[in-house]
Motif scaffolding. Sequence first.
Motif, PDB file in Angstrom:
ATOM      1  N   PRO A 286       0.842  -1.207   0.000  1.00 29.06           N
ATOM      2  CA  PRO A 286       0.000   0.000   0.000  1.00 29.06           C
ATOM      3  C   PRO A 286       0.871   1.249   0.000  1.00 29.06           C
ATOM      4  CG  PRO A 286       0.020  -1.046   2.166  1.00 29.06           C
ATOM      5  CD  PRO A 286       0.719  -1.983   1.230  1.00 29.06           C
ATOM      6  N   GLY A 287       0.404   2.278  -0.675  1.00 24.85           N
ATOM      7  CA  GLY A 287       1.194   3.497  -0.797  1.00 24.85           C
ATOM      8  C   GLY A 287       2.084   3.500  -2.024  1.00 24.85           C
ATOM      9  N   TYR A 288       2.122   2.391  -2.747  1.00 26.00           N
ATOM     10  CA  TYR A 288       2.920   2.295  -3.974  1.00 26.00           C
ATOM     11  C   TYR A 288       2.086   2.706  -5.186  1.00 26.00           C
ATOM     12  CZ  TYR A 288       7.264   0.162  -2.358  1.00 26.00           C
ATOM     13  OH  TYR A 288       8.478  -0.058  -1.777  1.00 26.00           O
ATOM     14  N   ILE A 289       2.779   3.168  -6.210  1.00 26.23           N
ATOM     15  CA  ILE A 289       2.130   3.529  -7.471  1.00 26.23           C
ATOM     16  C   ILE A 289       2.375   2.447  -8.517  1.00 26.23           C
ATOM     17  CG2 ILE A 289       1.977   5.257  -9.309  1.00 26.23           C
ATOM     18  CD1 ILE A 289       3.054   7.292  -7.261  1.00 26.23           C
ATOM     19  N   TYR A 290       3.604   1.984  -8.598  1.00 30.48           N
ATOM     20  CA  TYR A 290       3.970   0.922  -9.535  1.00 30.48           C
ATOM     21  C   TYR A 290       4.692  -0.187  -8.765  1.00 30.48           C
ATOM     22  CZ  TYR A 290       3.480   4.679 -13.026  1.00 30.48           C
ATOM     23  OH  TYR A 290       3.030   5.714 -13.786  1.00 30.48           O
ATOM     24  N   LEU A 291       4.559  -1.397  -9.287  1.00 28.12           N
ATOM     25  CA  LEU A 291       5.336  -2.522  -8.775  1.00 28.12           C
ATOM     26  C   LEU A 291       5.823  -3.335  -9.964  1.00 28.12           C
ATOM     27  CD1 LEU A 291       6.162  -3.906  -6.041  1.00 28.12           C
ATOM     28  CD2 LEU A 291       4.309  -5.516  -6.493  1.00 28.12           C
ATOM     29  N   LEU A 292       7.142  -3.528 -10.044  1.00 26.78           N
ATOM     30  CA  LEU A 292       7.697  -4.368 -11.102  1.00 26.78           C
ATOM     31  C   LEU A 292       7.433  -5.833 -10.767  1.00 26.78           C
ATOM     32  CD1 LEU A 292      11.094  -2.592 -11.860  1.00 26.78           C
ATOM     33  CD2 LEU A 292       8.892  -2.293 -12.980  1.00 26.78           C
ATOM     34  N   THR A 293       7.129  -6.618 -11.791  1.00 27.98           N
ATOM     35  CA  THR A 293       6.726  -8.009 -11.583  1.00 27.98           C
ATOM     36  C   THR A 293       7.461  -8.936 -12.539  1.00 27.98           C
ATOM     37  OG1 THR A 293       4.892  -7.782 -13.154  1.00 27.98           O
ATOM     38  CG2 THR A 293       4.423  -7.287 -10.840  1.00 27.98           C
ATOM     39  N   ARG A 294       7.279 -10.235 -12.275  1.00 31.09           N
ATOM     40  CA  ARG A 294       7.774 -11.291 -13.160  1.00 31.09           C
ATOM     41  C   ARG A 294       9.281 -11.187 -13.394  1.00 31.09           C
ATOM     42  NH1 ARG A 294       2.938 -13.624 -15.562  1.00 31.09           N
ATOM     43  NH2 ARG A 294       1.175 -12.289 -14.985  1.00 31.09           N
ATOM     44  N   TYR A 295      10.006 -11.189 -12.294  1.00 28.44           N
ATOM     45  CA  TYR A 295      11.468 -11.120 -12.375  1.00 28.44           C
ATOM     46  C   TYR A 295      12.023 -12.404 -12.981  1.00 28.44           C
ATOM     47  CZ  TYR A 295      16.338 -10.618 -10.893  1.00 28.44           C
ATOM     48  OH  TYR A 295      17.705 -10.519 -10.870  1.00 28.44           O
ATOM     49  N   ASP A 296      12.867 -12.250 -14.006  1.00 25.93           N
ATOM     50  CA  ASP A 296      13.486 -13.386 -14.666  1.00 25.93           C
ATOM     51  C   ASP A 296      14.916 -13.544 -14.165  1.00 25.93           C
ATOM     52  OD1 ASP A 296      13.460 -15.446 -16.911  1.00 25.93           O
ATOM     53  OD2 ASP A 296      15.146 -14.194 -17.530  1.00 25.93           O
ATOM     54  N   ILE A 297      15.195 -14.674 -13.535  1.00 26.71           N
ATOM     55  CA  ILE A 297      16.504 -14.892 -12.923  1.00 26.71           C
ATOM     56  C   ILE A 297      17.606 -14.947 -13.980  1.00 26.71           C
ATOM     57  CG2 ILE A 297      17.894 -16.489 -11.547  1.00 26.71           C
ATOM     58  CD1 ILE A 297      15.365 -17.321 -10.100  1.00 26.71           C
ATOM     59  N   ASN A 298      17.335 -15.588 -15.113  1.00 24.68           N
ATOM     60  CA  ASN A 298      18.360 -15.759 -16.146  1.00 24.68           C
ATOM     61  C   ASN A 298      18.794 -14.425 -16.747  1.00 24.68           C
ATOM     62  OD1 ASN A 298      18.321 -18.594 -15.876  1.00 24.68           O
ATOM     63  ND2 ASN A 298      16.556 -18.746 -17.244  1.00 24.68           N
ATOM     64  N   SER A 299      17.816 -13.606 -17.132  1.00 27.18           N
ATOM     65  CA  SER A 299      18.143 -12.314 -17.750  1.00 27.18           C
ATOM     66  C   SER A 299      18.309 -11.195 -16.734  1.00 27.18           C
ATOM     67  CB  SER A 299      17.052 -11.920 -18.746  1.00 27.18           C
ATOM     68  OG  SER A 299      15.812 -11.721 -18.075  1.00 27.18           O
ATOM     69  N   GLN A 300      17.844 -11.446 -15.482  1.00 25.75           N
ATOM     70  CA  GLN A 300      17.860 -10.444 -14.420  1.00 25.75           C
ATOM     71  C   GLN A 300      17.100  -9.180 -14.850  1.00 25.75           C
ATOM     72  OE1 GLN A 300      21.958  -9.824 -13.194  1.00 25.75           O
ATOM     73  NE2 GLN A 300      22.034 -11.772 -12.122  1.00 25.75           N
ATOM     74  N   LEU A 301      15.981  -9.412 -15.504  1.00 21.69           N
ATOM     75  CA  LEU A 301      15.122  -8.318 -15.950  1.00 21.69           C
ATOM     76  C   LEU A 301      13.725  -8.519 -15.392  1.00 21.69           C
ATOM     77  CD1 LEU A 301      16.042  -8.103 -19.763  1.00 21.69           C
ATOM     78  CD2 LEU A 301      16.952  -6.699 -17.911  1.00 21.69           C
ATOM     79  N   TYR A 302      13.054  -7.416 -15.121  1.00 21.17           N
ATOM     80  CA  TYR A 302      11.642  -7.468 -14.764  1.00 21.17           C
ATOM     81  C   TYR A 302      10.836  -7.417 -16.050  1.00 21.17           C
ATOM     82  CZ  TYR A 302      12.717  -6.808  -9.829  1.00 21.17           C
ATOM     83  OH  TYR A 302      13.187  -6.964  -8.555  1.00 21.17           O
ATOM     84  N   ARG A 303      10.038  -8.455 -16.281  1.00 21.83           N
ATOM     85  CA  ARG A 303       9.291  -8.594 -17.522  1.00 21.83           C
ATOM     86  C   ARG A 303       7.858  -8.082 -17.407  1.00 21.83           C
ATOM     87  NH1 ARG A 303      11.383 -13.213 -20.686  1.00 21.83           N
ATOM     88  NH2 ARG A 303       9.242 -13.892 -21.044  1.00 21.83           N
ATOM     89  N   GLY A 304       7.528  -7.439 -16.274  1.00 22.35           N
ATOM     90  CA  GLY A 304       6.168  -6.946 -16.106  1.00 22.35           C
ATOM     91  C   GLY A 304       6.108  -5.755 -15.163  1.00 22.35           C
ATOM     92  N   ILE A 305       5.006  -5.031 -15.233  1.00 19.76           N
ATOM     93  CA  ILE A 305       4.755  -3.904 -14.335  1.00 19.76           C
ATOM     94  C   ILE A 305       3.263  -3.882 -14.003  1.00 19.76           C
ATOM     95  CG2 ILE A 305       4.423  -2.255 -16.227  1.00 19.76           C
ATOM     96  CD1 ILE A 305       5.743  -0.152 -14.390  1.00 19.76           C
ATOM     97  N   LYS A 306       2.953  -3.590 -12.733  1.00 17.95           N
ATOM     98  CA  LYS A 306       1.579  -3.625 -12.253  1.00 17.95           C
ATOM     99  C   LYS A 306       1.231  -2.290 -11.605  1.00 17.95           C
ATOM    100  CE  LYS A 306       0.338  -7.465 -10.294  1.00 17.95           C
ATOM    101  NZ  LYS A 306       0.138  -8.550  -9.286  1.00 17.95           N
TER     102      LYS A 306
END
Length: 210
Positions: free
Chosen positions: A89-109
């Motif tokens: 709570p209190g957040y505007i965006y949350l990065l999601t679906r972290y990919d361990i191999n690429s170390q990238l967040y593949r989603g945003i909520k």
Amino acid sequence: TKKYSKDGKLLTGFTLIELIVVMAIFLFIIGAAIGIFISIVKNQKKILSEQQFLNQISYVEEYMSKAMRMAKVEENENCLIDSQGTDYPGYIYLLTRYDINSQLYRGIKFINQNSSICQEFFLDTDNILKEEKRNDVATITPLTSTNLQINYLKFSIEGSDGSTAPTCPNPPQQCGAANSDPVQPRVTILLNISIPGQSAKTIQTTGGLR
């Protein structure tokens, strides 16, 4: 040799060799013209194909950017939940679906303030960019076609919680932008796509809240 008619007039015409030479030159010119035409058609098809894919990506990026500009702070909607089940709570965006191999967040909520619907953009395991809208029931809609090959998709956020770094300090947990951040959150979308017959292209766009 020259040939004459019965009345002594000189007969004019083409010999067999001359006809063969003329036909060979004619066929060569026709073949060259056909080759040029085929090359023009192939290049035109290639340009149209590239333009089609770029138009598709341009539309998708504009659609996502417009939606994310309408994000609002979560209060008690239970939308911004990470993979561990922790709500923010209190957040505007949350990065999601972290990919361990690429170390990238593949989603945003985020929560769209126009509809108060929990909305997420993400690159699925089938490498298709999708959108999930969740109210009482979750609906998932593809945003890109199967003909478009997405090599990778990265979402990043400017803000506190370490989001100014390439990766968050403790992925896949607590990576986002809160209302208490000292700077206005700005979301960057980085797409790398392959177009048939073309080299891979990287497209980036950055936008913030309204």
